[in-house]
Scaffold this active site. Structure first.
Site, PDB file in Angstrom:
ATOM      1  CG  PHE A   1      -1.934  -1.090   1.220  1.00 24.15           C
ATOM      2  CD1 PHE A   1      -3.153  -0.903   0.618  1.00 24.15           C
ATOM      3  CD2 PHE A   1      -1.665  -2.312   1.819  1.00 24.15           C
ATOM      4  CE1 PHE A   1      -4.102  -1.920   0.587  1.00 24.15           C
ATOM      5  CE2 PHE A   1      -2.596  -3.331   1.803  1.00 24.15           C
ATOM      6  CZ  PHE A   1      -3.820  -3.132   1.189  1.00 24.15           C
ATOM      7  NE  ARG A   2       0.000   3.421   5.220  1.00 27.15           N
ATOM      8  CZ  ARG A   2      -1.027   2.578   5.299  1.00 27.15           C
ATOM      9  NH1 ARG A   2      -0.872   1.314   4.916  1.00 27.15           N
ATOM     10  NH2 ARG A   2      -2.191   2.986   5.741  1.00 27.15           N
TER      11      ARG A   2
ATOM     12  CB  ILE B   1      -7.668  -8.444   4.023  1.00 27.07           C
ATOM     13  CG1 ILE B   1      -7.260  -7.792   2.704  1.00 27.07           C
ATOM     14  CG2 ILE B   1      -7.762  -7.397   5.127  1.00 27.07           C
ATOM     15  CD1 ILE B   1      -8.279  -6.778   2.168  1.00 27.07           C
ATOM     16  CG  ASP B   2      -2.962 -12.043   2.031  1.00 23.88           C
ATOM     17  OD1 ASP B   2      -2.869 -12.852   2.975  1.00 23.88           O
ATOM     18  OD2 ASP B   2      -2.087 -11.193   1.791  1.00 23.88           O
TER      19      ASP B   2
ATOM     20  CG  HIS C   1      -6.365  -4.589   9.269  1.00 24.14           C
ATOM     21  ND1 HIS C   1      -5.121  -4.184   8.815  1.00 24.14           N
ATOM     22  CD2 HIS C   1      -6.557  -3.912  10.439  1.00 24.14           C
ATOM     23  CE1 HIS C   1      -4.601  -3.323   9.656  1.00 24.14           C
ATOM     24  NE2 HIS C   1      -5.444  -3.135  10.654  1.00 24.14           N
TER      25      HIS C   1
ATOM     26  CB  CYS D   1     -28.319 -11.187   1.234  1.00 25.84           C
ATOM     27  SG  CYS D   1     -29.072 -12.526   2.178  1.00 25.84           S
TER      28      CYS D   1
ATOM     29  CB  CYS E   1     -32.740 -11.128   3.156  1.00 28.77           C
ATOM     30  SG  CYS E   1     -31.297 -10.136   3.636  1.00 28.77           S
TER      31      CYS E   1
ATOM     32  CG  ASN F   1       9.894  -3.422   6.415  1.00 28.83           C
ATOM     33  OD1 ASN F   1       9.045  -4.033   5.769  1.00 28.83           O
ATOM     34  ND2 ASN F   1       9.903  -2.096   6.486  1.00 28.83           N
TER      35      ASN F   1
END
Length: 243
Positions: free
Chosen positions: A35-36, A107-108, A123, A152, A154, A215
């Site tokens: 991301f950064r 989130i993978d 996350h 959904c 619904c 890193n």
């Protein structure tokens, strides 16, 4: 480099309660962008007319739901990505009998796919999706194959179970993460600039013996570490496993 990897290998072997804290850098070798960095998602111009950080906010999701999902499907989900050697290494450590907890900002779900069972996804995960109206669960495939906004039966919007800007972290996940860090004798931080709060602040809860940072660039916590390695984590693991 070899001296540092040899020291890391020794630290891991001696550890009885190992906690691994990971960010986007561990998944980049699997083809998922970060991301950064200078080429990351947040530094590139959004073709959607809004900054990515704005699109990934709760208020944007509510106001421009269709546009959110267009961006989400194109830029945040990588269904073909596979765990790399680093993900697999920590899963193998656990299977060998080592007490290993993985805390990830990603989130993978690649740590889970690699075989790690004690994973805290701070996350959330693209693999989990739920109806905002009735709570029914849906697969990633359902969201990807939906035409426009996934709905959904619904009538409720099916939202990815990921933490957007303006949303709080899950309390149970936070408790598990902090508890794991507090009780670890070794904490290995991988592929994160440690600039995303509140998650980055959890590092301060560590009071164990060895803090290791892996890193590509320096972080604000380097001075507290017993070992810093500035390199690609997959290369580091390859050296360890070949030693």
């Amino acid at each position: 480099m070899e001296d540092k990897t040899a020291k890391l290998k020794s630290i891991i072997e001696k550890s009885e309660r190992l906690c691994v804290f990971t960010g986007a850098g561990i998944s980049c070798p699997s083809g998922i962008p970060d991301f950064r960095s200078e080429t990351g998602l947040y530094k590139t111009q959004s073709e959607f007319g809004y900054p990515p950080e704005q699109i990934l906010s709760h208020s944007f999701f509510k106001k421009y739901t269709k546009l959110f999902f267009e961006f989400y499907r194109s830029s945040m989900v990588f269904p073909d990505a596979k765990p790399n050697r680093a993900h697999e290494y920590f899963a193998k450590l656990e299977k060998s009998g080592k007490n290993v907890t993985v805390i990830t900002q990603n989130i993978d779900s690649l740590h889970t796919k690699a075989g790690s069972s004690n994973v805290v996804e701070l996350h959330g995960s693209v693999m989990r999706n739920y109806c905002e109206k009735c709570g029914k669960s849906f697969s990633l495939e359902f969201v990807l194959e939906a035409d426009g906004v996934p709905l959904c039966p619904c009538g409720g919007v099916v939202k990815p179970d990921v933490v957007l800007y303006e949303e709080p972290l899950d309390e149970k996940s936070v408790f598990r993460a902090v508890n794991s860090i507090e009780n670890a004798d070794t904490l290995i931080v991988i592929g994160t600039s440690l600039s995303v709060y509140p998650a980055a602040s959890y590092i301060r809860c560590f009071g164990g013996n060895e803090l290791v940072l892996i890193n590509k660039s320096e972080t604000r916590y380097d001075r507290l570490a017993s070992l810093c390695i500035y390199d690609d984590v997959v290369r580091v693991i390859e050296i360890i496993e070949s030693a």
